[in-house]
Design an enzyme around this catalytic site. Sequence first.
Site, PDB file in Angstrom:
ATOM      1  N   ASP A  13     -42.292 -40.986 -24.747  1.00  0.00           N
ATOM      2  CA  ASP A  13     -41.635 -40.098 -23.780  1.00  0.00           C
ATOM      3  C   ASP A  13     -41.673 -38.690 -24.373  1.00  0.00           C
ATOM      4  OD1 ASP A  13     -39.959 -39.336 -21.514  1.00  0.00           O
ATOM      5  OD2 ASP A  13     -38.277 -39.224 -22.900  1.00  0.00           O
ATOM      6  N   SER A  14     -41.299 -37.714 -23.560  1.00  0.00           N
ATOM      7  CA  SER A  14     -41.208 -36.340 -24.059  1.00  0.00           C
ATOM      8  C   SER A  14     -40.110 -36.205 -25.110  1.00  0.00           C
ATOM      9  CB  SER A  14     -40.889 -35.400 -22.896  1.00  0.00           C
ATOM     10  OG  SER A  14     -39.662 -35.787 -22.309  1.00  0.00           O
ATOM     11  N   CYS A  76     -41.828 -42.597 -19.374  1.00  0.00           N
ATOM     12  CA  CYS A  76     -41.560 -41.242 -18.902  1.00  0.00           C
ATOM     13  C   CYS A  76     -42.123 -41.154 -17.494  1.00  0.00           C
ATOM     14  CB  CYS A  76     -42.275 -40.266 -19.838  1.00  0.00           C
ATOM     15  SG  CYS A  76     -42.189 -38.543 -19.309  1.00  0.00           S
ATOM     16  N   GLU A 155     -30.958 -34.466 -24.591  1.00  0.00           N
ATOM     17  CA  GLU A 155     -31.662 -34.354 -25.881  1.00  0.00           C
ATOM     18  C   GLU A 155     -30.679 -34.013 -27.002  1.00  0.00           C
ATOM     19  OE1 GLU A 155     -35.024 -34.627 -27.038  1.00  0.00           O
ATOM     20  OE2 GLU A 155     -35.123 -35.771 -25.199  1.00  0.00           O
ATOM     21  N   CYS A 187     -35.944 -40.365 -13.853  1.00  0.00           N
ATOM     22  CA  CYS A 187     -36.262 -39.743 -15.139  1.00  0.00           C
ATOM     23  C   CYS A 187     -35.606 -40.637 -16.186  1.00  0.00           C
ATOM     24  CB  CYS A 187     -35.696 -38.327 -15.193  1.00  0.00           C
ATOM     25  SG  CYS A 187     -35.748 -37.596 -16.852  1.00  0.00           S
ATOM     26  N   HIS A 189     -34.490 -40.150 -19.013  1.00  0.00           N
ATOM     27  CA  HIS A 189     -33.328 -39.613 -19.736  1.00  0.00           C
ATOM     28  C   HIS A 189     -32.010 -39.989 -19.034  1.00  0.00           C
ATOM     29  CE1 HIS A 189     -36.183 -37.040 -21.893  1.00  0.00           C
ATOM     30  NE2 HIS A 189     -35.215 -36.632 -22.666  1.00  0.00           N
TER      31      HIS A 189
END
Length: 268
Positions: A13-14, A76, A155, A187, A189
């Site tokens: 993932d990012s 992701c 994050e 998403c 996240h």
Amino acid sequence: MSLSKNSPIGIFDSGVGGLSVLRALQTRLPHENLIYFADQARVPYGSRSLEEVRKFSEEITQFLLSKGAKIIVVACNTASAAALHWLREEFPEVIFVGMEPALKPATEHSRSGVVGVLATPATFQGRLYASLLDRFASNLTVLQSTCAGLVEEIERGALDGEKTRLILDEALRDMLDRGLDALVLGCTHYPFVMPLIAQICGDAVHIIDPAPAVARQVEYRLVSEDAISTHDAKGKIHIYTSGNAESLASTLPKLGFENFPVEKTTFK
Ligand code: DGL
């Protein structure tokens, strides 16, 4: 093609988002070794061009293959929208499992016909999302929000911070006023802020985290290839980041994980 049963599952993932998928994989396939790559030097992906995300996805795929990954989970939505189709063409011998906003289950749960999707701008722009809307949402009102800034808060591990609350409140309030009763977390996240989302939405909204379905799909692919791990012990987890390893290690407990080893790696 024969896959080596005890090789690890590669996941990327990012940033920390794909750890919501890793968590589901740990539950579903506890004996598998997992290698996770977080591209934190280049997070967020959501505001980048599809070409850029495709290039990053290729680099990370090469990296995970160099670590012996037997299957790659594109954990992701943004990278899946930008690169999944292309990765499958570029690496025809590799099995990829990707993400897509779970519009189909949302339509099945909605009574009001008003469904919400939270995802990044790049995911909304991709062809994959357009085709999901065509296939599953023609009779629905679909409300979208990119929740600008939310990925950055997650994050940092700020799952219940003031800014996180504000972003979600702003995104969901209007949807709720318009009769929302099913919400897609598009998403990876966002499952980390599920408690806050549930608090804002209340009991009447069905919230869909696609991670368990993705873990089922990974299991299905491994079983079909006769590539399930033969280990009896709990699988090992190794986490790599292109960002700051200490900082990620200190964020992991905030996301509900124990202290896994985190190693930094960079691409030329
Ligand atoms: N976690 C990612 C997703 O599922 C992307 C977040 C970002 O980097 O913008 O879309």
